[in-house]
Design a protein around this motif. Structure first.
Motif, short mmCIF file in Angstrom:
data_model
loop_
_atom_site.label_atom_id
_atom_site.label_comp_id
_atom_site.label_asym_id
_atom_site.label_seq_id
_atom_site.Cartn_x
_atom_site.Cartn_y
_atom_site.Cartn_z
N GLY A 216 -45.95 11.60 -62.56
CA GLY A 216 -45.40 12.20 -61.53
C GLY A 216 -45.82 12.85 -60.67
O GLY A 216 -46.23 12.51 -59.55
N ALA A 217 -46.16 13.93 -61.70
CA ALA A 217 -47.19 15.45 -60.34
C ALA A 217 -48.60 14.62 -60.08
O ALA A 217 -49.04 14.36 -59.00
CB ALA A 217 -47.28 16.55 -61.32
N ALA B 80 -37.90 17.01 -64.27
CA ALA B 80 -38.57 18.62 -64.73
C ALA B 80 -37.00 18.66 -64.67
O ALA B 80 -37.19 19.75 -65.02
CB ALA B 80 -38.83 19.10 -63.14
N PHE B 81 -35.53 18.22 -63.85
CA PHE B 81 -34.70 18.43 -63.74
C PHE B 81 -33.91 17.77 -65.55
O PHE B 81 -33.47 19.10 -65.33
CB PHE B 81 -33.32 17.62 -62.66
CG PHE B 81 -32.15 18.53 -63.09
CD1 PHE B 81 -31.93 19.86 -62.46
CD2 PHE B 81 -31.01 17.88 -63.39
CE1 PHE B 81 -30.68 19.75 -62.38
CE2 PHE B 81 -30.23 17.21 -63.57
CZ PHE B 81 -29.65 18.87 -63.28
N SER B 82 -34.49 17.07 -65.67
CA SER B 82 -33.76 16.54 -67.05
C SER B 82 -33.89 17.58 -68.27
O SER B 82 -33.39 17.68 -68.92
CB SER B 82 -33.73 15.07 -67.17
OG SER B 82 -33.13 14.36 -65.91
N LEU B 83 -35.42 18.12 -67.32
CA LEU B 83 -35.88 18.41 -68.45
C LEU B 83 -35.45 19.90 -68.71
O LEU B 83 -35.78 20.31 -70.00
CB LEU B 83 -37.65 18.62 -68.59
CG LEU B 83 -38.62 19.66 -69.85
CD1 LEU B 83 -38.17 19.42 -70.45
CD2 LEU B 83 -40.26 19.08 -69.49
N GLY C 173 -35.22 5.25 -68.55
CA GLY C 173 -36.16 5.45 -69.18
C GLY C 173 -37.45 4.17 -68.92
O GLY C 173 -38.56 4.62 -67.89
N TRP C 174 -36.51 3.18 -68.89
CA TRP C 174 -37.18 1.92 -68.28
C TRP C 174 -38.24 1.96 -67.34
O TRP C 174 -39.69 1.38 -67.11
CB TRP C 174 -36.73 0.26 -67.99
CG TRP C 174 -37.07 -0.73 -68.12
CD1 TRP C 174 -37.27 -1.22 -66.81
CD2 TRP C 174 -38.19 -1.53 -68.57
NE1 TRP C 174 -37.45 -2.74 -66.16
CE2 TRP C 174 -38.55 -2.50 -67.61
CE3 TRP C 174 -38.69 -0.74 -70.46
CZ2 TRP C 174 -39.32 -3.77 -68.13
CZ3 TRP C 174 -39.73 -2.49 -70.41
CH2 TRP C 174 -39.73 -3.07 -69.51
N GLY C 175 -37.51 2.44 -65.63
CA GLY C 175 -37.71 2.67 -64.79
C GLY C 175 -39.57 3.74 -64.37
O GLY C 175 -40.15 3.39 -64.54
N PRO C 176 -38.84 5.05 -65.20
CA PRO C 176 -39.44 6.37 -64.85
C PRO C 176 -40.76 6.05 -65.83
O PRO C 176 -42.15 5.75 -65.77
CB PRO C 176 -38.87 6.68 -65.70
CG PRO C 176 -37.60 6.81 -64.72
CD PRO C 176 -37.65 5.49 -64.81
N VAL C 177 -40.78 5.16 -67.36
CA VAL C 177 -42.10 4.89 -67.83
C VAL C 177 -42.60 4.08 -67.51
O VAL C 177 -44.03 3.47 -67.54
CB VAL C 177 -41.27 4.99 -68.95
CG1 VAL C 177 -42.38 4.39 -70.79
CG2 VAL C 177 -41.09 6.25 -69.85
N VAL D 10 -41.17 13.68 -73.97
CA VAL D 10 -41.15 12.09 -73.15
C VAL D 10 -41.21 12.68 -71.59
O VAL D 10 -41.81 12.39 -70.63
CB VAL D 10 -39.63 11.11 -73.30
CG1 VAL D 10 -39.42 9.73 -72.13
CG2 VAL D 10 -39.93 10.68 -74.52
N LEU D 11 -39.85 13.92 -71.76
CA LEU D 11 -40.08 14.24 -69.84
C LEU D 11 -40.64 15.21 -69.68
O LEU D 11 -41.45 14.85 -68.38
CB LEU D 11 -38.43 15.44 -70.09
CG LEU D 11 -36.96 14.43 -70.16
CD1 LEU D 11 -36.33 14.84 -70.27
CD2 LEU D 11 -36.63 13.09 -68.49
N GLY D 12 -41.62 15.90 -70.42
CA GLY D 12 -43.06 16.92 -70.08
C GLY D 12 -44.03 15.88 -69.50
O GLY D 12 -44.65 15.88 -68.62
#
Length: 256
Positions: free
Chosen positions: A120-121, A247-250, A157-161, A112-114
């Motif tokens: 994001g990029a 990226a930091f979380s990954l 994860g609600w907001g990012p996804v 998910v983080l990847g």
């Protein structure tokens, strides 16, 4: 009830500032409160993931409530999108809370983080090189379901996804942020109730109280900022925040 006389204000202040900063970003860009706070509680304080997620969602009941009202007053909510996300989000959130309370949901995190780093990029590239073209999103309910599940199972994860994927589809940034933040109030309410059912109720104190105070103070400011930012600037800022936090979380997950 929390006895205010026994609280260490000096120890509480850093968490107030973290809650303020996290909610300011979340209210303006539709993401980051859960990710920032979950990183703090789990990585720094060593709180178990299920407990950290439960505490964050209890705090978010209040911060998203204030944020939702603020977005409503600033007319940042698109109601068809709101109702399209609400029910799937609730179903996914309750399911995610149940899974995290029963088994570890950490296995899916790297994937998910990847994915979020890539999204994001792409948002950052679009914001810089391609003028945003506003159009109605086609995929809504599946986003709500997946976003709600990942939010509860991953402590954020609600907001990012949901926000990032709606922006990728071309939805108006201001309305996306306001709507996603408003739906999140009902999501956090359902997720918190599910965690309490499985884990029991703990008083809101110490670090959690600091996050709550800072978040509630910042919530109206975030809604005001969302209304003032241009679509281009919002895409760039969301791209930066999503890429950096994911990226930091990954990196943290892969090196743990």
């Amino acid at each position: 009830m929390v006895d205010i006389s026994v609280l260490d204000i000096a120890a509480l202040l850093p968490f107030v500032l973290i809650g303020f900063a996290a909610q300011l970003v979340d209210g303006a860009l539709g993401m980051a409160f859960g990710v920032i706070c979950n990183t703090l509680l789990v990585a720094v304080l060593g709180v178990p993931p299920a407990t950290a997620s439960a505490r964050i969602h209890v705090v978010e009941v209040f911060t998203t409530g204030v944020s939702g009202i603020s977005h409503l007053l600033h007319r940042n909510i698109e109601w068809p999108l709101f109702f399209g996300l609400l029910v799937p989000g609730l179903i996914g959130g309750v399911a995610g809370a149940y899974v995290l309370s029963s088994i570890s949901g950490e296995l899916m995190k790297p994937f998910v983080l990847g994915y979020l780093v890539c999204v994001g990029a792409w948002l950052l590239i679009r914001g810089i090189f391609y003028p945003p073209k506003i159009k109605k999103p086609a995929v809504i309910a599946p986003l709500g379901l997946i976003g709600g599940f990942l939010d509860a199972a991953g402590g954020g994860g609600w907001g990012p996804v949901v926000t990032s994927n709606l922006l990728v589809q071309g939805a108006e940034p201001r309305k996306v942020v306001g709507t996603v933040n408003s739906v999140e109030f009902f999501l956090t309410l359902a997720v918190s109730a599910t965690f309490i059912w499985h884990l029991g109720f703990a008083d809101v104190a110490g670090a959690t109280l600091g996050l709550l105070i800072g978040g509630v103070i910042a919530a109206p400011m975030g809604a005001f900022m969302a209304k003032r930012f241009s679509p281009k600037l919002m895409l760039i800022l969301v791209g930066i925040v999503l890429t950096a936090t994911s990226a930091f979380s990954l990196w943290r997950v892969l090196t743990a």
